[in-house]
Design a protein around this motif. Structure first.
Motif, PDB file in Angstrom:
ATOM      1  N   VAL A 163       0.832  -1.211   0.000  1.00  0.00           N
ATOM      2  CA  VAL A 163       0.000   0.000   0.000  1.00  0.00           C
ATOM      3  C   VAL A 163       0.865   1.259   0.000  1.00  0.00           C
ATOM      4  N   VAL A 170       0.899   4.309  -2.669  1.00  0.00           N
ATOM      5  CA  VAL A 170       0.670   5.690  -2.248  1.00  0.00           C
ATOM      6  C   VAL A 170       1.875   6.552  -2.585  1.00  0.00           C
ATOM      7  N   VAL A 205       0.809   8.965  -5.434  1.00  0.00           N
ATOM      8  CA  VAL A 205       0.349  10.207  -4.804  1.00  0.00           C
ATOM      9  C   VAL A 205       1.531  11.117  -4.490  1.00  0.00           C
ATOM     10  N   PHE A 217       2.555  14.148  -7.063  1.00  0.00           N
ATOM     11  CA  PHE A 217       2.256  15.540  -6.706  1.00  0.00           C
ATOM     12  C   PHE A 217       3.442  16.234  -6.064  1.00  0.00           C
ATOM     13  N   ASN A 218       4.607  15.607  -6.172  1.00  0.00           N
ATOM     14  CA  ASN A 218       5.819  16.236  -5.659  1.00  0.00           C
ATOM     15  C   ASN A 218       5.756  16.459  -4.148  1.00  0.00           C
ATOM     16  N   LEU A 219       5.246  15.465  -3.422  1.00  0.00           N
ATOM     17  CA  LEU A 219       5.022  15.622  -1.980  1.00  0.00           C
ATOM     18  C   LEU A 219       5.853  14.643  -1.162  1.00  0.00           C
ATOM     19  N   PHE A 255       8.172  14.939   0.713  1.00  0.00           N
ATOM     20  CA  PHE A 255       8.491  15.347   2.090  1.00  0.00           C
ATOM     21  C   PHE A 255       7.427  14.908   3.093  1.00  0.00           C
ATOM     22  N   LEU A 256       6.278  14.491   2.585  1.00  0.00           N
ATOM     23  CA  LEU A 256       5.204  14.051   3.490  1.00  0.00           C
ATOM     24  C   LEU A 256       5.256  12.553   3.758  1.00  0.00           C
ATOM     25  N   VAL A 301       4.648  11.109   7.474  1.00  0.00           N
ATOM     26  CA  VAL A 301       3.270  11.252   7.951  1.00  0.00           C
ATOM     27  C   VAL A 301       2.366  10.271   7.221  1.00  0.00           C
ATOM     28  N   THR A 302       2.522  10.242   5.899  1.00  0.00           N
ATOM     29  CA  THR A 302       1.659   9.386   5.096  1.00  0.00           C
ATOM     30  C   THR A 302       1.845   7.925   5.468  1.00  0.00           C
ATOM     31  N   ILE A 339       0.136   7.088   8.667  1.00  0.00           N
ATOM     32  CA  ILE A 339      -1.325   6.979   8.500  1.00  0.00           C
ATOM     33  C   ILE A 339      -1.674   5.618   7.906  1.00  0.00           C
ATOM     34  N   VAL A 340      -0.948   5.234   6.860  1.00  0.00           N
ATOM     35  CA  VAL A 340      -1.219   3.955   6.191  1.00  0.00           C
ATOM     36  C   VAL A 340      -1.053   2.798   7.174  1.00  0.00           C
TER      37      VAL A 340
END
Lengths: 195, 268
Positions: free
Chosen positions: A57, A61, A65, A69-71, A73-74, A77-78, A81-82
């Motif tokens: 998963v 992600v 994701v 979306f060029n994220l 750095f998250l 956190v992501t 959450i997963v």
């Protein structure tokens, strides 16, 4: 060729780069749940399940994701959450299917959420740029390695009940020493696979 | 630049909603039906999860109750009325249980606590006990920093003049105060009668030392033992002890308490 590589990843994650005994991740459940064989197997399997699922998963992600979306750095956190959602799911599942196992695992089941071995797994996966299939195999291997270490320890600790241990070392003390010895033994696998 | 904030917000919200939906669906599908007895008992229990019964939570206690492994009397917090209802649900007959109350086995008020040194450390009993009882001469009595009052989940204890005072209406007998006292000054006792008489002193020092350092201490003179005659009191380790199971006649006890030279026999 590809199968060869996958097998290598599996064995490397399970044995030579064992999460507990080489990276020292997830020591808390390793010490906490390894006193009984039954709960050790249970937690090992639950963790393997979560690891495999988490690897697949989070890979999806991450790629579709976060990278898109060029994220990136998250990612911490992501991933958390997963993992937390997965653990919640596994908890419900185990409660439904095996109330005994649910009771035996007790607090350690929700604690899989904060098991650093799983977050470590997902971060390694990103670091090593694994493909989807490789990630799943990596997760499975790590889970098998986790279970292996837990079961080995539980076996030893069950025998330890009958041993004459110095008063000061009883309980966690001797367990940590044993963990060190097991880690030394696992270092012996070190040269088998490079990479 | 604004773009990244929007996409971060949107993607995280999307992920959260997605996982929430999956979990909500799983919750419906994988719901475990509780035994109706367990949920009925859980509703009757106080629900404060104080742990005084020795189980993880009120729910855990209810499960063991349903399996008839324990007695509802283990829960000191719930009301008589609820206990009876739980016995009904369990289909068992009620046993005799008494409410339990804490007895403060020290009577030295602020002015009577003879200091040996100044204590300026952290103002808790646990901390004071680590450094020789916070400078008090008596090593058995209440240090007066009120750990018991602070730990009480029901607000039944408050400190007054250096001693904990009990509000019997609020007390549920959970024994948290007794556990918090580093000197075991607080004892839990069954409240068999309206009034219990107890020796409000824990000092095992001998008569001379007790006399010297405290005007409210038991000096183990034995007057109470002689007057009662039938074992209402006994002296152990320089300290008079009441036998609570023999306390039936309040008048006799009142007269004995009045004869105590240091007036250390108190009633609840």
């Amino acid at each position: 060729m590809i199968i060869e590589e996958l097998i290598l990843i599996l064995i490397a994650a399970a044995i030579t780069n064992n999460f507990i005994l080489t990276y020292f991740l997830g020591i808390c459940p390793f010490i906490g749940v390894s006193n009984k064989m039954e709960s050790a197997v249970g937690l090992g399997l639950a963790t393997t399940f979560v690891m495999t699922l988490a690897a697949s998963v989070t890979w999806l992600v991450y790629q579709y994701v976060l990278v898109k979306f060029n994220l990136v750095f998250l990612q911490y956190v992501t991933f958390i959450i997963v993992i937390a959602s997965l653990v919640q799911f596994v908890e419900m599942f185990i409660r439904k299917t095996s109330p005994q196992l649910y009771k035996a695992l007790g607090i350690f089941l929700p604690l899989i959420t904060t098991n650093c071995a799983i977050l470590g797994l997902t971060l390694f996966m990103v670091l090593r740029k694994y493909s989807f299939l490789e990630s799943v195999i990596f997760g499975l291997g790590a889970g098998i390695g986790f279970t292996l270490a837990l079961v080995l320890m539980a076996g030893i600790r069950e025998e330890l009940e009958f041993a004459d241990i110095p008063e000061a070392l009883k309980g966690t003390g001797i367990t940590l020493i044993l963990a060190g010895m097991l880690a030394l033994a696992f270092m012996g696998f070190g040269g088998i696979i490079s990479g | 630049m604004g773009n990244i904030y929007v996409s971060a917000l949107l993607s995280m919200t999307g992920l959260a909603v997605f996982f929430a939906a999956v979990l909500a669906f799983a919750d419906k599908k994988l719901k475990v039906e509780d035994d109706p007895k367990v949920s009925a008992i859980t509703d009757l229990l106080p629900g404060v999860n104080c742990g005084a019964c020795g189980f993880l939570s009120c729910h855990d206690f209810a499960e063991h109750l349903t399996a008839r492994e324990v007695d509802p009397g283990k829960c000191r917090v719930m009301t008589e009325d609820h206990r009876k209802k739980i016995y009904d649900i369990m289909g068992e007959k009620e046993k005799d249980t008494y409410p339990r109350i804490p007895l403060v086995r020290c009577a030295a008020e602020c002015s009577q606590k003879e200091p040996e040194a100044d204590y300026t450390g952290i103002a808790t009993c646990a901390a004071a006990e680590l450094v020789f009882g916070g400078g008090m001469k008596c090593t058995y009595g209440c240090t007066g920093y009120g750990d018991c009052a602070a730990v009480c989940p029901f607000g039944a204890l408050h400190m007054e003049n250096g001693l904990p005072r009990l509000d019997a209406e609020k007390c549920t007998g959970c024994a948290k105060c007794a556990g918090a006292c580093p000197r075991n000054v607080i004892n839990m006792q069954d409240k068999r009668n309206e009034k219990i008489f107890y020796v409000a002193c824990s000092s095992q020092d001998d008569m001379i030392r007790t006399r010297k350092i405290c005007s409210a201490g038991c000096i183990a003179c034995g007057v109470c033992v002689k007057l009662s005659g039938d074992g209402l009191f006994k002296i152990e380790n320089n300290l008079a002890q009441a036998d609570y199971s023999k306390q039936r006649n309040a008048d006799t006890l009142l007269s004995i308490a009045a004869k105590c030279p240091t007036k250390v026999i108190k009633e609840t």
